[in-house]
Design a protein around this motif. Structure first.
Motif, PDB file in Angstrom:
ATOM      1  N   MET A 259       0.701  -1.191   0.014  1.00 43.78           N
ATOM      2  CA  MET A 259       0.013   0.074   0.029  1.00 43.78           C
ATOM      3  C   MET A 259       0.809   1.210   0.020  1.00 43.78           C
ATOM      4  SD  MET A 259      -1.330  -0.692   3.911  1.00 43.78           S
ATOM      5  CE  MET A 259      -1.073  -2.374   3.331  1.00 43.78           C
ATOM      6  N   ASN A 260       0.250   2.242  -0.416  1.00 43.12           N
ATOM      7  CA  ASN A 260       0.885   3.564  -0.584  1.00 43.12           C
ATOM      8  C   ASN A 260       0.343   4.444   0.543  1.00 43.12           C
ATOM      9  OD1 ASN A 260       1.983   6.189  -0.967  1.00 43.12           O
ATOM     10  ND2 ASN A 260       2.208   5.622  -3.379  1.00 43.12           N
ATOM     11  N   CYS A 261       0.992   4.906   1.443  1.00 40.92           N
ATOM     12  CA  CYS A 261       0.573   5.665   2.682  1.00 40.92           C
ATOM     13  C   CYS A 261       1.502   7.054   2.685  1.00 40.92           C
ATOM     14  CB  CYS A 261       0.689   5.098   4.189  1.00 40.92           C
ATOM     15  SG  CYS A 261      -0.198   3.436   4.074  1.00 40.92           S
ATOM     16  N   GLY A 262       0.631   8.083   2.061  1.00 42.76           N
ATOM     17  CA  GLY A 262       1.360   9.468   2.168  1.00 42.76           C
ATOM     18  C   GLY A 262       2.678   9.214   1.378  1.00 42.76           C
ATOM     19  N   GLY A 263       2.838   8.581   0.223  1.00 43.58           N
ATOM     20  CA  GLY A 263       3.916   8.505  -0.503  1.00 43.58           C
ATOM     21  C   GLY A 263       4.993   7.637  -0.052  1.00 43.58           C
ATOM     22  N   ARG A 264       4.840   6.797   0.928  1.00 47.72           N
ATOM     23  CA  ARG A 264       5.819   5.764   1.382  1.00 47.72           C
ATOM     24  C   ARG A 264       4.980   4.527   1.220  1.00 47.72           C
ATOM     25  NH1 ARG A 264       7.074   8.125   7.434  1.00 47.72           N
ATOM     26  NH2 ARG A 264       7.899   9.900   6.768  1.00 47.72           N
ATOM     27  N   LEU A 265       5.932   3.459   0.682  1.00 49.24           N
ATOM     28  CA  LEU A 265       5.395   2.039   0.409  1.00 49.24           C
ATOM     29  C   LEU A 265       5.547   1.339   1.705  1.00 49.24           C
ATOM     30  CD1 LEU A 265       4.621   0.489  -2.188  1.00 49.24           C
ATOM     31  CD2 LEU A 265       6.950  -0.300  -2.257  1.00 49.24           C
ATOM     32  N   ARG A 266       4.582   0.649   1.839  1.00 48.09           N
ATOM     33  CA  ARG A 266       4.478  -0.148   3.290  1.00 48.09           C
ATOM     34  C   ARG A 266       3.688  -1.646   2.612  1.00 48.09           C
ATOM     35  NH1 ARG A 266       4.507   3.063   8.217  1.00 48.09           N
ATOM     36  NH2 ARG A 266       4.757   5.334   7.469  1.00 48.09           N
ATOM     37  N   ALA A 267       4.185  -2.613   3.699  1.00 44.62           N
ATOM     38  CA  ALA A 267       3.629  -3.884   3.549  1.00 44.62           C
ATOM     39  C   ALA A 267       2.778  -4.339   4.834  1.00 44.62           C
ATOM     40  CB  ALA A 267       4.744  -5.047   3.253  1.00 44.62           C
ATOM     41  N   LEU A 268       1.942  -5.052   4.273  1.00 50.66           N
ATOM     42  CA  LEU A 268       1.007  -5.320   5.674  1.00 50.66           C
ATOM     43  C   LEU A 268       1.406  -6.962   6.037  1.00 50.66           C
ATOM     44  CD1 LEU A 268      -1.620  -5.284   7.595  1.00 50.66           C
ATOM     45  CD2 LEU A 268      -2.931  -5.974   5.534  1.00 50.66           C
ATOM     46  N   HIS A 269       1.513  -7.267   7.312  1.00 53.78           N
ATOM     47  CA  HIS A 269       1.752  -8.640   7.857  1.00 53.78           C
ATOM     48  C   HIS A 269       0.533  -8.969   8.399  1.00 53.78           C
ATOM     49  CE1 HIS A 269       6.170  -9.420   7.258  1.00 53.78           C
ATOM     50  NE2 HIS A 269       6.226  -8.099   7.138  1.00 53.78           N
ATOM     51  N   ARG A 270      -0.058  -9.952   7.886  1.00 50.47           N
ATOM     52  CA  ARG A 270      -1.611 -10.464   8.514  1.00 50.47           C
ATOM     53  C   ARG A 270      -1.163 -11.104   9.951  1.00 50.47           C
ATOM     54  NH1 ARG A 270      -4.733 -14.804   9.308  1.00 50.47           N
ATOM     55  NH2 ARG A 270      -6.980 -14.746   8.842  1.00 50.47           N
ATOM     56  N   GLN A 271      -0.295 -11.974   9.988  1.00 49.24           N
ATOM     57  CA  GLN A 271       0.015 -12.489  11.281  1.00 49.24           C
ATOM     58  C   GLN A 271       0.196 -11.821  12.560  1.00 49.24           C
ATOM     59  OE1 GLN A 271       2.792 -15.728  10.681  1.00 49.24           O
ATOM     60  NE2 GLN A 271       1.337 -16.878   9.301  1.00 49.24           N
ATOM     61  N   ALA A 272       1.289 -10.665  12.337  1.00 51.12           N
ATOM     62  CA  ALA A 272       1.545  -9.780  13.356  1.00 51.12           C
ATOM     63  C   ALA A 272       0.353  -8.657  13.188  1.00 51.12           C
ATOM     64  CB  ALA A 272       3.009  -9.223  12.913  1.00 51.12           C
ATOM     65  N   ARG A 273      -0.330  -8.489  12.283  1.00 49.54           N
ATOM     66  CA  ARG A 273      -1.492  -7.460  12.207  1.00 49.54           C
ATOM     67  C   ARG A 273      -0.507  -6.206  12.296  1.00 49.54           C
ATOM     68  NH1 ARG A 273      -6.625  -9.553  16.022  1.00 49.54           N
ATOM     69  NH2 ARG A 273      -6.667 -11.516  15.044  1.00 49.54           N
ATOM     70  N   ARG A 274       0.643  -5.973  11.499  1.00 50.57           N
ATOM     71  CA  ARG A 274       1.325  -4.727  11.594  1.00 50.57           C
ATOM     72  C   ARG A 274       1.532  -4.235  10.070  1.00 50.57           C
ATOM     73  NH1 ARG A 274       6.948  -5.697  11.329  1.00 50.57           N
ATOM     74  NH2 ARG A 274       7.334  -8.062  11.331  1.00 50.57           N
ATOM     75  N   ILE A 275       1.727  -3.103  10.111  1.00 51.98           N
ATOM     76  CA  ILE A 275       2.283  -2.450   8.820  1.00 51.98           C
ATOM     77  C   ILE A 275       3.628  -1.717   8.981  1.00 51.98           C
ATOM     78  CG2 ILE A 275       1.593  -0.552   7.075  1.00 51.98           C
ATOM     79  CD1 ILE A 275      -1.253  -1.054   7.899  1.00 51.98           C
TER      80      ILE A 275
END
Length: 382
Positions: free
Chosen positions: A85-101
């Protein structure tokens, strides 16, 4: 004990206590050194990529195991596919198991205007005229010749016969009066300067889908079983969906029949556990139907996802929201102002991330982290 100079001399008892941690460290090191190589290999395969990189500094044995090409390939296969995902121009990944970005790439100076993802494959991302590995923080130009600008990228894939990573893209032909081929499909091997034109295979259906702005391709290509699946969507006039399949081995095109859905509905193609799937929705928000491809281009309805509108409204302050299936479990990411929500396929909220003032945008690409080495990065580093 004090010396004449006033400095303190450690007693034997204190010296003995000071050496205890070193003995423990040596004993712990000897314990790991005595592990069978098979067990050590299994342990390293279960670690995340960043931990594997740290383990290379332990000793020569660990470095040899953690740098072996066969190990790196097996380790990559075990990694989960992370939605991007793109959040404010920053590329991030979502870890489902850890429920964190978390962010996946620290942008080098080569990207002064930010970073956007245009294609992904095997842990590699294309951004503009560059290819990068966010896990190892390596990057290189797609072509050493700046004259070969690669635009309108359709997909990135590994050509199995040659082992090369190649980019499929399109451009307008030099001969604008050639009405038999309104656009040119081209293939470029990453790190080379010799793009190749794919034989034009325009059909009446394909010609109708091409407007002055080029092909109306929706979302990202889905790479499955050595085939890139491109979703064509005609939204003007009489709308309908089409699927164009590119064989990455023979490098030829063919058409595939889409699911029998309302042509006005929103449709997304995605990989659901190694099978081509499609989600369709009337409005892209309240709910969606999931279809999966069977043999001989036959689609079958599997289930319907109904999102809890009341729960989403609790987080949404203004504007609309957008929902998209992001993994083989059928989880749905919902983006709305200041919030990113993760629901399972039965509508249970399993993750929630809040942002200060950004509208998170779910990208049609996924990242499967990789430590595999590539020659086009090595050439740039040298």
């Amino acid at each position: 004990m004090l010396l004449r100079s006033g400095r303190r001399l450690a007693t034997l008892e204190e010296a003995a206590r000071a050496t205890v941690p070193r003995c423990r460290t040596r004993a712990r090191s000897d314990l790991f050194a005595g592990l069978p190589e098979e067990i050590l290999l299994d342990i390293l395969l279960r670690l995340p990529p960043k931990s594997v990189l740290r383990c290379r500094a332990v000793c020569r044995l660990w470095r040899r195991i953690a740098s072996d090409p066969a190990f790196l390939l097996d380790h990559h296969r075990r990694q989960p596919e992370l939605p991007l995902m793109n959040c404010g121009g920053r590329l991030r990944a979502l870890h489902r198991q850890a429920r964190r970005i978390h962010p996946v790439f620290r942008f080098p100076e080569a990207f002064p205007f930010g970073f956007t993802a245009d294609a992904s494959c095997d842990g590699l991302l294309i951004s503009g005229q560059h290819i990068c590995n966010p896990t190892t923080r390596q990057w290189a130009p797609l072509s050493p010749n700046p004259k070969h600008g690669v635009e309108n990228i359709l997909g990135l894939y590994r050509h199995q016969p040659s082992g090369e990573y190649r980019v499929l893209y399109w451009r307008y032909p030099n001969n604008l009066y050639n009405m038999d081929c309104l656009i040119e499909y081209r293939v470029l091997a990453v790190g080379t300067d010799d793009p190749r034109i794919i034989d034009c295979s325009a059909t009446p259906v394909e010609t109708e889908l091409i407007s002055r702005g080029g092909p109306a391709i929706y979302g990202a290509a889905v790479l499955l079983n050595a085939n890139l699946h491109l979703h064509w969507r005609k939204s003007f006039g009489v709308p309908y969906h089409r699927i164009l399949v590119f064989d990455t081995v023979a490098e030829t095109f063919r058409h595939m029949r889409p699911p029998a859905v309302n042509p006005r509905h929103v449709m997304h193609l995605f990989d659901m556990g190694g099978t081509l799937a499609a989600s369709t929705s009337k409005d892209g928000m309240t709910g969606m139907s999931i279809f999966m491809l069977q043999d001989h281009d036959v689609w079958a309805f599997r289930y319907r996802i109904t999102l809890p509108v009341v729960d989403i409204r609790r987080f949404q302050e203004r504007g609309d929201w957008w929902a998209k299936v992001v993994n083989k479990e059928g989880d749905v990411l919902v983006t709305c102002y200041e919030h990113l929500l993760l629901f399972d396929k039965v509508g249970n909220l399993i993750g929630n991330s809040k942002f200060d003032d950004d509208l998170p945008v779910v990208l049609p690409f996924r990242l499967k982290e990789s430590l595999v080495q590539h020659t086009f990065f090595q050439k740039t580093e040298n």
